[in-house]
Design a protein around this motif. Structure first.
Motif: not given
Lengths: 215, 233
Positions: A50, A94-95, A110, B107, B110-111, B114-115, B118-120, B123
């Motif tokens: 993505f 995410i900050p 990326y 934070n 969630t990160f 996400l990794v 959605k970044m499988g 990583w």
């Protein structure tokens, strides 16, 4: 509630793919050194990639931000619309703290592709966030990490030269698997659509136009 | 400038007892350390660490580390990207912090999700470690933090992965006085003295019965932890 000014710089990043895909295990194949473990890892490394964005909050006339605050923004491919008359998809904001966005994303694998500004206002009605925005190109030669103030951005070149605005009505649901929450949010959005009828006709966005997957 | 020595003492599969009790006994008997765990000025260590690896060649590591006694934020570090170095597999490449994320469910968690989801493709998770029985103690110029590393999930549910020990040596003020070249020379002397003091401190514990101990000494405490926690390739 009074509308809040919005000025965001969006940096678009694309995943860097090396040594896989078409040339899956290319380096290992050459040397014959690929272990069973590596093969297993590569087998499981299938799936969509993505685009990911980094958002910088800019200085607005009404606002008083001292410095840009950066956050990682992920938007998934919208779910297939079935009975629900709205678009639903996974979102994450995410900050990040004291991090250079280009270095941060390079570390995650990326590379930087392009950037644009979103400028406009955010209205809040009950649980609904109503975003009224225009997309503006950054000044030529502007570095990705630099976030201009609103006066410079307003005078910039519009992505859509017609000058039309984009309007998005959305509700964040903490847990999308909870049907009752999703139904309540959907009902609220449909009520807003009815309220705004004649002023602006809200329609479900094109799913493929909102596709964030890398082709 | 404080110097930090980090040690990983592996837990051999053939041994029933963890090295933790052996190290604690040595600390109390050799140095008469004072336990600060109950004190409000020093926080006993705890951590949560994920190690991920890129499936492509050359392989890289991504580490997500929450180590509250050194940083209130979650630390994300990677080994340098292949485009910025010769594309050769280098499992010893030093991890570099690339971003920090405020801790908390909205934070850093969630990160992480996400990794993982959605970044499988980029990583793959290799190991999740947490620390239990964390303790903090002081002896002279040294502050010692240690605890047992446990693996979470991955078939090794809560399996002991040895003990991590952090020894911080706080420089005597004499090492940082002066200016210009004198100051740099004093700092260099301080570094050398610190490294010697840290090595002597660990040697004094006589941990020779535990094999495969890894040591990292430097001024970058977070960097040391990132290196020591990379238990897998």
């Amino acid at each position: 509630m009074q509308p809040a000014p919005v000025l965001e710089k969006h940096l678009v990043f694309k995943p860097i793919v090396t040594g896989q895909g078409d040339g899956k295990g290319a380096a290992a194949g050459k040397t014959g050194m690929q272990t069973v473990e590596q093969k297993k890892l590569q087998e499981t490394a299938k799936g969509d990639l993505f685009y990911v964005q980094i958002i910088g909050d800019g200085k607005t006339k009404e606002g008083n931000n001292d410095a840009a605050k950066w956050s990682i923004q992920f938007r998934d491919l919208p779910e297939v619309v079935q009975k629900r008359p709205v678009t639903s998809r996974l979102v994450a904001d995410i900050p990040i703290v004291d991090s250079d966005p280009i270095t941060a994303m390079a570390g995650l694998g990326y590379s930087y592709k392009s950037s644009y500004y979103l400028t406009g206002h955010r209205f809040t009605h009950l649980n609904t966030s109503l975003l009224l925005i225009k997309a503006v190109m950054p000044q030529t030669g502007e570095s990705p990490e630099h976030v201009s103030d609103s006066e410079d951005v307003v005078n910039g070149q519009l992505v859509d030269p017609s000058g039309s605005y984009l309007i998005q009505a959305s509700i964040r649901v903490q847990d999308g698997s909870k049907v009752e929450l999703m139904n309540r949010a959907t009902a609220e959005l449909m009520n807003l659509k009815e309220t705004l009828k004649g002023v602006v006709d809200l329609e479900v966005g094109d799913r493929l136009a909102m596709d964030t997957r890398v082709r | 400038m404080p110097l930090t020595a980090l040690y990983h003492v592996p837990h051999p599969p053939s041994t029933a007892t963890s090295p933790l009790s052996s190290i604690l006994n040595a600390l109390y008997s050799t140095y008469s350390v004072s336990d600060l765990s109950a004190s409000s000025s020093a926080t006993p260590p705890t951590l949560f660490h994920r190690l991920l690896r890129s499936p492509s060649d050359p392989q890289r590591h991504l580490q997500i580390l929450f180590l509250p006694h050194l940083s209130p934020d979650t630390i994300v570090a990677t080994t340098a990207h292949p485009s910025s170095q010769p594309p050769t597999l280098n499992p010893n490449a030093k991890p570099k912090v690339c971003l920090r994320i405020p801790a908390g469910p909205g934070n850093s968690e969630t990160f992480t999700q996400l990794v993982l989801t959605k970044m499988g493709t980029l990583w793959q998770q290799r190991q999740v470690l947490t620390m239990v029985q964390g303790q903090v103690m002081k002896f002279g110029d040294f502050v010692v933090r240690l605890g047992e590393l446990r693996q979470v999930g991955g078939g090794g549910e809560h399996a002991g992965r040895g003990v991590a020990v952090e020894v911080v040596w706080v420089a005597d003020e004499g090492w940082s006085q002066g200016d210009g070249q004198d100051e740099r020379e004093l700092e260099a002397d301080g570094d050398t003295a610190g490294k010697e003091a840290l090595s002597a401190f660990w040697s004094g514990l006589k941990m020779d019965q535990w094999k495969g101990v890894r040591e990292v000494i430097g001024s970058d405490g977070v960097g040391g932890w990132l290196e020591i926690l990379r238990l897998r390739t």
